[in-house]
Motif scaffolding. Sequence first.
Motif, PDB file in Angstrom:
ATOM      1  N   ASP A  11       0.837  -1.206   0.000  1.00  0.00           N
ATOM      2  CA  ASP A  11       0.000   0.000   0.000  1.00  0.00           C
ATOM      3  C   ASP A  11       0.872   1.258   0.000  1.00  0.00           C
ATOM      4  O   ASP A  11       0.852   2.036   0.947  1.00  0.00           O
ATOM      5  CB  ASP A  11      -0.962   0.004   1.202  1.00  0.00           C
ATOM      6  CG  ASP A  11      -0.246  -0.013   2.544  1.00  0.00           C
ATOM      7  OD1 ASP A  11       0.928  -0.454   2.599  1.00  0.00           O
ATOM      8  OD2 ASP A  11      -0.842   0.443   3.548  1.00  0.00           O
ATOM      9  N   GLY A  38      -5.986  -0.691  -0.443  1.00  0.00           N
ATOM     10  CA  GLY A  38      -6.215   0.526   0.310  1.00  0.00           C
ATOM     11  C   GLY A  38      -5.610   0.388   1.691  1.00  0.00           C
ATOM     12  O   GLY A  38      -5.831  -0.608   2.373  1.00  0.00           O
ATOM     13  N   GLY A  39      -4.829   1.381   2.110  1.00  0.00           N
ATOM     14  CA  GLY A  39      -4.161   1.292   3.406  1.00  0.00           C
ATOM     15  C   GLY A  39      -3.596   2.628   3.815  1.00  0.00           C
ATOM     16  O   GLY A  39      -4.338   3.496   4.275  1.00  0.00           O
ATOM     17  N   ARG A  70     -10.861  -1.521   0.493  1.00  0.00           N
ATOM     18  CA  ARG A  70     -11.195  -1.350   1.907  1.00  0.00           C
ATOM     19  C   ARG A  70     -11.067  -2.690   2.616  1.00  0.00           C
ATOM     20  O   ARG A  70     -11.005  -3.750   1.983  1.00  0.00           O
ATOM     21  CB  ARG A  70     -12.617  -0.818   2.071  1.00  0.00           C
ATOM     22  CG  ARG A  70     -13.659  -1.549   1.265  1.00  0.00           C
ATOM     23  CD  ARG A  70     -15.043  -1.404   1.828  1.00  0.00           C
ATOM     24  NE  ARG A  70     -15.228  -2.214   3.031  1.00  0.00           N
ATOM     25  CZ  ARG A  70     -16.368  -2.279   3.725  1.00  0.00           C
ATOM     26  NH1 ARG A  70     -17.409  -1.589   3.322  1.00  0.00           N
ATOM     27  NH2 ARG A  70     -16.461  -3.041   4.795  1.00  0.00           N
ATOM     28  N   LEU A  76     -12.240   1.948   5.587  1.00  0.00           N
ATOM     29  CA  LEU A  76     -10.808   2.162   5.449  1.00  0.00           C
ATOM     30  C   LEU A  76     -10.315   3.243   6.403  1.00  0.00           C
ATOM     31  O   LEU A  76     -10.905   4.315   6.518  1.00  0.00           O
ATOM     32  CB  LEU A  76     -10.474   2.567   4.010  1.00  0.00           C
ATOM     33  CG  LEU A  76      -8.998   2.876   3.724  1.00  0.00           C
ATOM     34  CD1 LEU A  76      -8.142   1.619   3.913  1.00  0.00           C
ATOM     35  CD2 LEU A  76      -8.837   3.437   2.318  1.00  0.00           C
ATOM     36  N   THR A  78      -6.810   5.406   6.943  1.00  0.00           N
ATOM     37  CA  THR A  78      -5.573   5.716   6.235  1.00  0.00           C
ATOM     38  C   THR A  78      -4.556   6.349   7.185  1.00  0.00           C
ATOM     39  O   THR A  78      -4.866   6.643   8.344  1.00  0.00           O
ATOM     40  CB  THR A  78      -5.839   6.666   5.055  1.00  0.00           C
ATOM     41  OG1 THR A  78      -6.420   7.878   5.557  1.00  0.00           O
ATOM     42  CG2 THR A  78      -6.799   6.023   4.051  1.00  0.00           C
ATOM     43  N   CYS A 170      -5.882  -1.843  10.629  1.00  0.00           N
ATOM     44  CA  CYS A 170      -6.679  -1.480   9.455  1.00  0.00           C
ATOM     45  C   CYS A 170      -7.597  -2.634   9.055  1.00  0.00           C
ATOM     46  O   CYS A 170      -8.777  -2.423   8.785  1.00  0.00           O
ATOM     47  CB  CYS A 170      -5.746  -1.105   8.303  1.00  0.00           C
ATOM     48  SG  CYS A 170      -6.594  -0.462   6.847  1.00  0.00           S
ATOM     49  N   ASP A 171      -7.061  -3.859   9.043  1.00  0.00           N
ATOM     50  CA  ASP A 171      -7.907  -5.018   8.730  1.00  0.00           C
ATOM     51  C   ASP A 171      -7.532  -6.193   9.637  1.00  0.00           C
ATOM     52  O   ASP A 171      -6.844  -7.135   9.219  1.00  0.00           O
ATOM     53  CB  ASP A 171      -7.786  -5.426   7.263  1.00  0.00           C
ATOM     54  CG  ASP A 171      -8.961  -6.307   6.824  1.00  0.00           C
ATOM     55  OD1 ASP A 171      -9.623  -6.883   7.710  1.00  0.00           O
ATOM     56  OD2 ASP A 171      -9.217  -6.410   5.614  1.00  0.00           O
TER      57      ASP A 171
END
Length: 315
Positions: A11, A38-39, A70, A76, A78, A170-171
């Motif tokens: 990312d 996405g990150g 996302r 998401l 960032t 983030c995830d």
Amino acid sequence: MALLPLIIDCDPGVDDAIALLLALAAPELDILGIVTVGGNVPLSVTSANARRICELAQCVDVPVFEGCPRPILRQLVTAEEVHGVTGLIGVDLPPPTIVAQPEHGVAWMIRTLLDASEPVVVATLGPMTNLAMAIVQAPQIIHKIQRVVIMGGAITHGNITPSAEFNFYCDPHAAQIIFTAGLSLTLISLDVTHTAIATPERLQALRLIGQPIGPVVADLLGAYGAYDQQRHGFAGAPLHDPCVIAYLLMPELFQTRDYYVEIETISPPSLGRTIVDWWQTTGRPANAKVAISIDAEGFYQFLTKRLQRFNHGLN
């Protein structure tokens, strides 16, 4: 010498960009493709930045694919306050002329792994949404992955919450999928990368590499490091993601130990926390090699020497 087949999931992001340069300079690697997620910045920006770096390195034949915009279950988050809105704070690279491949990054990853004649290494430098989604859709790819080397996690303290590192925060659900999939994993966490600091002396050595790479890398790290210098009192920027590529190329720079690792996905205060069973309290078998230290001086000498290859047409 047989080349190491590699998929890079990233990312970009300043440190991702330098990791890509290190990988593109490595004759030992057969980079099958770069997949963006996405990150640090949104997907459209990470994709453009990956292509910018390929053009800067004059490696325009490396395909870039756009993956998930996302996380699996969350919106998401960032890190533009760190990397800038362009993702490449401190430099102004021209828009890329090469375009992203039309195939979705997850679909390409599945197809590439299923068709691979030998197991492939996957380097994850950002949120692991793409790889997790690929495994959910096609679990048979697990047997085609030689190992996954991960930059992520925080064993002692986080950088986005008190307990979580950005990529896993983030995830976190993607991270937990990876750690429970039965893959061969190596984890390089903040606890190690926060000791790989671009001190003024190391930064100057990178700048002295010269055009076209040296000034770009030095300017990126100079601007990117301001955040950590102010927040953590570091002497310069910590280089997170290039540690993954360095581990693939020169693992003797690192010390690792085998541990059981899982990721917190429920508790809001500790969402994304990396739980490492240091003392085998759970009795569960180890599922990852966890880096516990890095030879930081050796790492920067290696990085500088490898990036010098761009001055000689990668010969």
